[in-house]
Design an enzyme around this catalytic site. Structure first.
Site, PDB file in Angstrom:
ATOM      1  CD  GLU A 199      29.233   5.361  48.559  1.00 26.88           C
ATOM      2  OE1 GLU A 199      29.476   4.512  47.688  1.00 26.88           O
ATOM      3  OE2 GLU A 199      28.400   6.265  48.389  1.00 26.88           O
ATOM      4  N   GLY A 253      28.597  -0.537  44.021  1.00 29.05           N
ATOM      5  CA  GLY A 253      28.629   0.585  43.075  1.00 29.05           C
ATOM      6  C   GLY A 253      30.032   1.130  42.879  1.00 29.05           C
ATOM      7  NE  ARG A 254      32.189   1.645  48.862  1.00 28.13           N
ATOM      8  CZ  ARG A 254      30.988   1.371  49.346  1.00 28.13           C
ATOM      9  NH1 ARG A 254      29.912   1.844  48.744  1.00 28.13           N
ATOM     10  NH2 ARG A 254      30.836   0.650  50.438  1.00 28.13           N
ATOM     11  CD  GLU A 277      21.092  12.374  43.265  1.00 29.91           C
ATOM     12  OE1 GLU A 277      20.565  11.228  43.181  1.00 29.91           O
ATOM     13  OE2 GLU A 277      21.567  12.829  44.322  1.00 29.91           O
ATOM     14  CE  LYS A 305      21.061   7.538  48.080  1.00 28.72           C
ATOM     15  NZ  LYS A 305      21.069   6.134  47.674  1.00 28.72           N
ATOM     16  CG  HIS A 346      52.839  26.281  41.622  1.00 30.23           C
ATOM     17  ND1 HIS A 346      53.900  27.153  41.741  1.00 30.23           N
ATOM     18  CD2 HIS A 346      53.310  25.214  40.932  1.00 30.23           C
ATOM     19  CE1 HIS A 346      54.954  26.653  41.108  1.00 30.23           C
ATOM     20  NE2 HIS A 346      54.616  25.462  40.614  1.00 30.23           N
ATOM     21  CE  LYS A 357      24.470  -3.100  43.500  1.00 25.81           C
ATOM     22  NZ  LYS A 357      25.384  -3.271  44.634  1.00 25.81           N
TER      23      LYS A 357
HETATM   24  O1  F6P Z   1      24.121   7.111  47.229  1.00 26.35           O
HETATM   25  C1  F6P Z   1      25.278   6.375  47.138  1.00 26.35           C
HETATM   26  C2  F6P Z   1      25.196   5.376  46.041  1.00 26.35           C
HETATM   27  O2  F6P Z   1      24.339   4.349  46.385  1.00 26.35           O
HETATM   28  C3  F6P Z   1      26.565   4.834  45.664  1.00 26.35           C
HETATM   29  O3  F6P Z   1      26.989   3.825  46.485  1.00 26.35           O
HETATM   30  C4  F6P Z   1      26.344   4.442  44.257  1.00 26.35           C
HETATM   31  O4  F6P Z   1      27.538   4.246  43.581  1.00 26.35           O
HETATM   32  C5  F6P Z   1      25.555   5.634  43.766  1.00 26.35           C
HETATM   33  O5  F6P Z   1      24.720   5.976  44.849  1.00 26.35           O
HETATM   34  C6  F6P Z   1      24.740   5.402  42.535  1.00 26.35           C
HETATM   35  O6  F6P Z   1      23.822   4.370  42.719  1.00 26.35           O
HETATM   36  P1  F6P Z   1      23.117   3.698  41.494  1.00 26.35           P
HETATM   37  O7  F6P Z   1      24.159   3.089  40.647  1.00 26.35           O
HETATM   38  O8  F6P Z   1      22.184   2.688  42.076  1.00 26.35           O
HETATM   39  O9  F6P Z   1      22.367   4.770  40.757  1.00 26.35           O
END
Ligand code: F6P
Length: 548
Positions: A357, A271-272, A215, A512, A388, A209
Site C-alpha cells: 500500500e 493507517g498501516r 466494512e 470503494k 513443503h 482512523k
Molecule cells: O482502504 C485502505 C485503508 O484506507 C487503509 O489505508 C486503512 O488502513 C484501512 O483502509 C482502514 O481505514 P480506517 O482505519 O480509516 O477504517
C-alpha cells in the site's frame, strides 16, 4: 540530454546498470571463495537483530554504488524531514510521524508549530489505565460481569497490526482474556467471532482512523445489534461494551459511542503505520501496558538507528537498497518473507499492507509516470510450511525471488522441554534453506552421487538465490517492535529512491466508490448506470442464483 533528476537518468543509476552487466552470472560460490571475510563483514547488528546479508549477489562495489544512489536521491534528507514532522506526504499534505508515537515523553516534535508528544503520551496513559482496568476486571460489562473477550473490529491498518502482533506475542498475553479480530464485511467473520460469546462479557473495540470505512462501520452496527439484543434490548449497555479508536470524534459520536470512550490518534499517523498508536489498544489489553511500552522501546531503538547510523551500517537503508538492486536491476517482481516462527504467521500479511500500500505506485511525487519498477509483491508464510509447498519454485523455478528468513535462537519460554527441543530442528531448516538457495548443487555433485544421467538436470540446483537472514535471541515485544520498525524504514528508503509518495493510498479508492455504486443493483435490483456489460451480466446472474 539526460534529465539528472529522473532516477533512471542519474549517473548513479547508470553506474549500477553497468555494474550489473559486469556482474553477469557471477555465482555466490565464487563471491564466497574470492572473499574469505565476506560472511563476517556482510552483517549488521541493530539492537537484538543480527542481520546477515552475505548471501546476496553483491560486492563491496555494489554496496558502494547503491549507497551512492541513496545519497544522490536524498534519502537521508527525506528521512530527517520525516522525523522532523515536515509534510512529506505530499498528496495529502500531511506529516508522517509514526516515529513520534514511540518517542520519549520529553521529546519535542512539532506539527504546525505544536508539540505532539504531550498528546501522544496522554493517549498512551489513557490506554494503559483502560487496559489495566479490563485486565484486572475493574472494568466490567453493563451487568457487572468481567470482560472475557475483546473483539477488535477494524480493517487494513486498523486490523493487521494488532492482529499480527497479538499472535506474535501470544505467550506474553493474559491467557484468560480472549482477543479476536473481525475485519471482513462477510457476515461470517463476525458470526464466527461472536457465536460462542456471552454479550455480557464481551467488549468491542471499533478501530477506524476515518470511522467511515464501510466494512468496519457495517460490522460495528451488526455487533451493536448483537449486543443490545443479547442484553435484552438495553441500549444503555453500549457504553460499557463499546470503545472507539479513531481520529474522527464526530463520526464516533454519530455512531453512538461516548467520546469519553474514544482513544484518539492523528492524521499524521498512516493507517498501516498505526498499530503503535491507539490502534494497538487490543494488543495493549492482551500484553499489558508494560509489554506495550517495551514494544515501543523496540521501535524507538530502530528509529534511532535509522536516524543516526552511518550508511555502511544502517540496516533499513541496506535492506531497502538490496530490494532496489533486485527489483530494478535483476527484474525481481516479488519479495518473500519467511518467518521460522509459528507465532509470526501473520507477519507477511502485515508487511503486505505496509509495503504494497506504501510503494505500489506508478507516478512520482510530482505526478509524472515513473519509468522504473516500484514496490514488489510481498508474500510468505512460516518457512517450514512453505518448504513443503512453494519452495520448489524458489529453488528451481525461473524467477528471481529475494527472501528474508527470520528466526530466533530460543523458543518461547512456556514450551515443554520436549517441544522446546524441536527448536533446533526448526532452525536447522532455516539455515539449510538459506544455504541451499545460495549455493545450490551442481550437476557434477549430483552425478557424483550416482544419480542416473537422465535425472541429473532435474536434481541440480543452480543456487544463487539471494536471502537475508535475520536472527534474534527470542521473540519478545521489544524484538517485534524492532522488526516492524526495520521494515517500515526499509519501505521508506525504497519510496524515497523511487520518488513516490509512500504515505498515500489513492489506489484503494476506485473500488470503494464502485462497490457503493453497484450495491443497489444487488440489494434492490436498481439499474445502475455505467455498468459495463460483463459486470451487468454478473450482477444479473448473482441475483438469479441468490433468489432461486
Ligand atoms: O482502504 C485502505 C485503508 O484506507 C487503509 O489505508 C486503512 O488502513 C484501512 O483502509 C482502514 O481505514 P480506517 O482505519 O480509516 O477504517
Amino acid at each position: 540530454m539526460p534529465d539528472s533528476t529522473r532516477l533512471d537518468q542519474t549517473p548513479e543509476w547508470a553506474a549500477l546498470a553497468k555494474h550489473r552487466d559486469e556482474l553477469g552470472e557471477t555465482h555466490l560460490r565464487d563471491l564466497f571463495a574470492d572473499d574469505p571475510g565476506r560472511a563476517e563483514r556482510y552483517t549488521v547488528q541493530v539492537g537484538d537483530l543480527f542481520i546477515d546479508y552475505a548471501k546476496h549477489l553483491v560486492t563491496d562495489e555494489t554496496l558502494g554504488l547503491l549507497r551512492d544512489l541513496a545519497a544522490a536521491r536524498g534519502v537521508a534528507e527525506l528521512r530527517d524531514a520525516m522525523f522532523r514532522g515536515d509534510k512529506i506526504n505530499v498528496t495529502e499534505r500531511r506529516a508522517v510521524l509514526h516515529t513520534a508515537l514511540r518517542a520519549p515523553r520529553d521529546a519535542v516534535i512539532e506539527v504546525d508549530g505544536e508539540n505532539v508528544e504531550p498528546a501522544v503520551h496522554a493517549v498512551l496513559d489513557k490506554m494503559a489505565a483502560f487496559a489495566e482496568a479490563v485486565r484486572s476486571g475493574a472494568w466490567t460489562g453493563a451487568t457487572g460481569k468481567r470482560i472475557r473477550t475483546v473483539v477488535n473490529i477494524g480493517i487494513g491498518g486498523s486490523d493487521l497490526g494488532p492482529a499480527m502482533a497479538y499472535e506474535a506475542l501470544l505467550p506474553f498475553t493474559q491467557r484468560d482474556l480472549g482477543i479476536c479480530f473481525v475485519s471482513n464485511v462477510d457476515g461470517a467473520d463476525l458470526h464466527e467471532a461472536t457465536r460462542d460469546l456471552d454479550p455480557a462479557e464481551t467488549l468491542f473495540i471499533v478501530a477506524s482512523k476515518t470511522f467511515t470505512t464501510i466494512e468496519t462501520i457495517t460490522n460495528a452496527h451488526s455487533a451493536r445489534a448483537w449486543l443490545v439484543e443479547g442484553m435484552g434490548g438495553d441500549e444503555s449497555a453500549v457504553a460499557k461494551h463499546f470503545v472507539a479508536l479513531s481520529t474522527n470524534a464526530d463520526e464516533v459520536a454519530k455512531f453512538g459511542i461516548d467520546t469519553a470512550n474514544m482513544f484518539e490518534f492523528w492524521d499524521w499517523v498512516g493507517g498501516r503505520y498505526s498499530y503503535d498508536s491507539a490502534i494497538g489498544l487490543s494488543l495493549m489489553i492482551a500484553i499489558g501496558p508494560d509489554g506495550f511500552r517495551e514494544m515501543l522501546d523496540g521501535f524507538r531503538l530502530v528509529d534511532e538507528h535509522f536516524r543516526t547510523a552511518p550508511p555502511e551500517a544502517n540496516a533499513p537503508l541496506l535492506l531497502g537498497l538490496l530490494g532496489i538492486w533486485y527489483g530494478n536491476f535483476f527484474g525481481a517482481q516479488s519479495h518473500a518473507v519467511l518467518p521460522y516462527s509459528h507465532y509470526m504467521a501473520k507477519f507477511p500479511a502485515y508487511l503486505q499492507q505496509l509495503d504494497m500500500e506504501s510503494n505500489g505506485k506508478s507516478v512520482d511525487r510530482s505526478g509524472h509516470p515513473v519509468r522504473w519498477q516500484t514496490g514488489p509483491v510481498v508474500w510468505g508464510t512460516p518457512g517450514t510450511n512453505g518448504q513443503h509447498a512453494y519452495y520448489q519454485l524458489l529453488h528451481q523455478g525461473t524467477k528471481v525471488i529475494p527472501a528474508d528468513l527470520i528466526g530466533f535462537a530460543r523458543p518461547v519460554a512456556e514450551l515443554s522441554p520436549r517441544l522446546a527441543a524441536q527448536h533446533d530442528l526448526l532452525m536447522a531448516n532455516l539455515f539449510a534453506q538459506a544455504q541451499a538457495l545460495a549455493f545450490g548443487k551442481t550437476a557434477g555433485e549430483v552425478a557424483a552421487e550416482g544419480v542416473p544421467a537422465e535425472q541429473v538436470p532435474h536434481r541440480t540446483f543452480r543456487g544463487n538465490k539471494p536471502t537475508t537472514t535475520i536472527l534474534a535471541d527470542q521473540l519478545s515485544p521489544s524484538v517485534l517492535g524492532q522488526l516492524v520498525a526495520l521494515y517500515e524504514h526499509k519501505v521508506f528508503v525504497q519510496g524515497a529512491i523511487w520518488d513516490i509518495d509512500s504515505f498515500d493510498q489513492w489506489g484503494v479508492e476506485l473500488g470503494k466508490v464502485l462497490a457503493k455504486r453497484i450495491e443497489p443493483a444487488l440489494t434492490s435490483g436498481e439499474t445502475v448506470p455505467g455498468l459495463d456489460t460483463s459486470t451487468a451480466d454478473l450482477v444479473a446472474r448473482y441475483r438469479t442464483l441468490r433468489d432461486r
